[in-house]
Write an enzyme that holds these catalytic residues in place. Sequence first.
Site, short mmCIF file in Angstrom:
data_model
loop_
_atom_site.label_atom_id
_atom_site.label_comp_id
_atom_site.label_asym_id
_atom_site.label_seq_id
_atom_site.Cartn_x
_atom_site.Cartn_y
_atom_site.Cartn_z
N TYR A 179 0.83 -1.23 0.00
CA TYR A 179 0.00 0.00 0.00
C TYR A 179 0.85 1.27 0.00
O TYR A 179 0.32 2.36 0.02
CB TYR A 179 -0.98 0.00 1.18
CG TYR A 179 -0.36 -0.28 2.54
CD1 TYR A 179 0.36 0.68 3.22
CD2 TYR A 179 -0.53 -1.54 3.14
CE1 TYR A 179 0.92 0.40 4.45
CE2 TYR A 179 0.03 -1.82 4.37
CZ TYR A 179 0.75 -0.84 5.03
OH TYR A 179 1.31 -1.12 6.24
N ARG A 201 8.84 13.76 7.06
CA ARG A 201 9.20 12.95 5.89
C ARG A 201 8.46 13.46 4.66
O ARG A 201 7.24 13.62 4.68
CB ARG A 201 8.80 11.48 6.08
CG ARG A 201 9.52 10.75 7.17
CD ARG A 201 9.27 9.24 7.06
NE ARG A 201 7.85 8.89 7.03
CZ ARG A 201 7.38 7.63 7.00
NH1 ARG A 201 8.23 6.62 6.97
NH2 ARG A 201 6.09 7.39 7.00
#
Length: 422
Positions: free
Chosen positions: A232, A382
Amino acid sequence: MDFDTSLEYARKLDRRDELSGFRDRFLIDDPGLIYLDGNSLGRVPKDAVPLMDRLIRHQWGNRLIRAWNDEWMGLSRRIGGKLAGLIGARPDEVIIADSTSVNLFKLIAGALKQRPGRRRIVTDSVNFPSDLYILKAVADLLDPAYELVVLPVDNGFAVSEEALDRAIDDDTALVLLSHVMYKSSYIYDMARITEIAHGRDAMILWDLSHSAGVVPMACHDLGIELAVGSTYKYLNGGPGAPAFLYVREDLQARLDNPISGWFGHRKQFYFDTEFEPASGIDRYLTGTPSVLSLAMIEPGVDLALEAGVEPARAKSLSQSEYLVALWASELAPLGFTLNSPREGARRGSHVSFGHAEGYRIDQAIREERQVISDFRMPDNIRLGIAPLYTTYEELHTAVHALREVVQSGSFRQYSAVIKGVT
Ligand SMILES: *Cc1c(COP(=O)(O)O)cnc(C)c1O
């Protein structure tokens, strides 16, 4: 082209991008949203929409139970066989099943039994937490005498080859590492570390969750025994889509699946009371697959195969270089640190910027600027690069959003207390 920090330059890079056509193959309804979290949940491939409709109306709706024989029984293996092309495995070495965590349980237990008498298990402290939890749980369950060695970081981001070489000894049964670190994006040298493990006849299990589809690899040719990974993230399989597992061909006949359910039986519909494993990769199945989620993995895998892992890696690297260059000129002066390797060859497909107020800054860019990144403790923001749909312009906009919420101080209105999914 000489780097400059203008938006025009970012657009010029987008015009030269040979993979730019792939962006249109994804469902992107909100052009103002800058989505840089494809490393955590990939976008929706457009082909998934009619596929889900067909699956519900035709397969589930009309065919009902007959659809198992038409299509569904072979699906875990068929999609696994395609995914194999992304990780350098043979088609019959990969299958889709369960979650990455559950697959870790199965393969760790199977691996430890292959090295009876050996007591040492080697991993590192920057591995994904679920990997560490499961490793410890399996070791305790099988034999409390196992010695779990969690190596500390010694090269800034992960463990040096020298330290791994010292730690992996003739008593080591298994080495479990993530190929790309989920926080720093550091990439281990898979070939070199596999060779170190094999030099001591230890088995190696790689977690490819953050590298499958964006970093080229050659699982079979390197002789890697075992691997698992998520579908995913960069593979765009959908929220909670089942994971993949790889077992080297020659091991499949002797490496047991400890969760021996009926889908791993040789003659499932004879309903025997004794378990007899299927030959080949099917034996690592356990129970009935989540068909709707499983089927949704295929469009993303097809896109990744069509683009090719090498071109995806080349674009990802060029984009992360661009991001690092923007960081140096726009963000470093504001106190952001680079928490990912500067050396491209050691950097995966996301870049982490550190900032003491990282969590509040991450919320501010999301709420005020429609820029979605994510946050990992203690200070990592991130930015994920999904080379099939991320643009240079998005990276440019994201860096400016980071800059502006810090310069204006607007991040201060957000709570520093971690809540929900970060
Ligand atoms: C995302 C990720 C997982 C997730 O495991 P699930 O069981 O699918 O939730 C495991 N390991 C690594 C390295 C990951 O990045």
